[in-house]
Design an enzyme around this catalytic site. Structure first.
Site, PDB file in Angstrom:
ATOM      1  N   SER A 141      35.892  31.167  47.892  1.00 47.33           N
ATOM      2  CA  SER A 141      35.387  29.874  47.444  1.00 47.33           C
ATOM      3  C   SER A 141      34.787  30.012  46.039  1.00 47.33           C
ATOM      4  O   SER A 141      35.481  30.399  45.109  1.00 47.33           O
ATOM      5  CB  SER A 141      34.386  29.326  48.469  1.00 47.33           C
ATOM      6  OG  SER A 141      34.151  27.959  48.269  1.00 47.33           O
ATOM      7  N   ASP A 268      42.827  22.083  52.756  1.00 49.16           N
ATOM      8  CA  ASP A 268      41.440  22.451  52.468  1.00 49.16           C
ATOM      9  C   ASP A 268      40.670  21.192  52.079  1.00 49.16           C
ATOM     10  O   ASP A 268      41.003  20.537  51.091  1.00 49.16           O
ATOM     11  CB  ASP A 268      41.419  23.471  51.324  1.00 49.16           C
ATOM     12  CG  ASP A 268      40.038  24.031  51.029  1.00 49.16           C
ATOM     13  OD1 ASP A 268      39.035  23.361  51.365  1.00 49.16           O
ATOM     14  OD2 ASP A 268      39.960  25.122  50.444  1.00 49.16           O
ATOM     15  N   HIS A 296      39.165  25.209  54.903  1.00 50.00           N
ATOM     16  CA  HIS A 296      38.445  25.945  53.860  1.00 50.00           C
ATOM     17  C   HIS A 296      37.896  27.235  54.456  1.00 50.00           C
ATOM     18  O   HIS A 296      36.953  27.211  55.263  1.00 50.00           O
ATOM     19  CB  HIS A 296      37.307  25.096  53.295  1.00 50.00           C
ATOM     20  CG  HIS A 296      36.616  25.727  52.123  1.00 50.00           C
ATOM     21  ND1 HIS A 296      37.171  25.780  50.863  1.00 50.00           N
ATOM     22  CD2 HIS A 296      35.413  26.364  52.026  1.00 50.00           C
ATOM     23  CE1 HIS A 296      36.350  26.383  50.032  1.00 50.00           C
ATOM     24  NE2 HIS A 296      35.276  26.764  50.720  1.00 50.00           N
TER      25      HIS A 296
END
Length: 323
Positions: A141, A268, A296
């Site tokens: 991320s 996502d 995600h």
């Protein structure tokens, strides 16, 4: 290595994102090491298995993980990846960004999505400590975005520090991601992030009164508003738009020269699928893997209650067999 397929009992990007939090594994027995930064701050590194703090000539590969927004070595992906690495004889270290290890850092600044200079300092120090060991880095991320930006900025020089890299669920276009998180159900994630972001910002204000506008910080209901009043000015940006533009890693993807895996699910919730790069928008050294599902940093597999093994296996398979 089989391609990712989501289980039929876990449909949709939101469920695939949230469910891993419900089956997170027990914490690992970390060995913590504190590093003083060049600007008189500190970061905490968590090693698994317990890694000696002195230089080593051991030949076992070293896996380095940079976590996501408000993540740490406690994040489910950190636990599963480091456990999988240890199972094949590798050592691993999770780099807790400033203020993310459970103790507020010393300086007004903390960490941000485009902090490639911090990535550079950390990786170069690890190279100095373990020059004989193969080293691989994974960014998840926010950490994935910062790592990709570093890879693009350093181009061929990145090979001085790493053998290969992987970025998982990275917010490649910070503006698209930030605005997307302000819409619909995605506001659930925003509220979750703002809880800890505001708590940490309030602690900064107690240490540094007047550092930023407290009223605006507490009133922020979106990442756009929070980053504009806190993150951007604390890290030298003119405002949130300047920050999101300059921190985004997508423009740097064509410049990457190190073998790199770019893994993002098309569903996502954090990043619209339309912003994912086409093959012609990345360097030939970048292997793109954009499964239709996964959420995600989710990628749950198997029958109920599900497993989180696919993602660490995908990453390690890339480093072992595809580089």
């Amino acid at each position: 290595m089989t391609a990712y397929r989501a289980p039929s009992w876990l449909p949709g990007g939101h469920a695939q994102t949230i469910y891993p939090l419900l089956i997170r594994p027990d914490p690992l027995p970390w060995r913590r090491q504190r590093w003083q930064t060049p600007d008189a701050d500190f970061i905490d590194l968590d090693w698994h298995p317990g890694e000696p703090a002195t230089p080593s000539t051991a030949s076992a590969p070293l896996l380095i993980l940079f976590h996501g927004l408000e993540g740490s070595s406690r994040s489910h992906y950190a636990t599963t990846l480091m456990a999988a690495a240890a199972a094949i004889g590798w050592s691993g270290v999770v780099v807790n960004f400033r203020g993310c290890s459970g103790e507020i850092n010393r300086l007004p600044r903390a960490y941000h999505s485009g902090d490639s200079d911090e990535i550079d300092w950390i990786l170069r120090r690890l190279r100095q400590l373990f020059p004989a060991r193969p080293r691989y880095a994974v960014g998840v991320s926010l950490g994935g975005n910062a790592l990709l930006k570093w890879l693009g900025e350093r181009e061929a020089e990145a090979a001085d520090c790493l053998g290969a890299a992987a970025a998982i669920s990275a917010p490649l276009d910070m503006s698209a991601c930030g605005h997307h998180l302000g819409r619909g159900f995605n506001r659930v994630y925003t509220r979750h992030f703002l809880q800890t972001l505001k708590r940490n910002a309030a602690a900064k204000l107690r240490r540094y009164p007047g550092l930023f506008d407290e009223r605006r910080m507490r009133a922020a209901s979106s990442l756009y508003e929070f980053d504009d009043v806190v993150t951007a000015p604390l890290h030298g940006f003119a405002g949130v738009d300047d920050y999101w533009r300059r921190a985004s890693s997508k423009p740097w993807l064509p410049a990457i020269r190190l073998p790199t895996l770019l893994l993002n699910a098309q569903n996502d919730p954090f990043l619209p699928a339309g912003t994912l790069p086409a093959a012609g928008q990345v360097a030939t050294s970048v292997q793109i893997d954009f499964p239709r599902e996964g959420g995600h940093v989710g990628f749950v597999t198997g029958s109920l209650p599900g497993r989180l093994a696919w993602l660490p296996q995908r990453i390690l398979h890339y480093f072992q067999h595809e580089v």
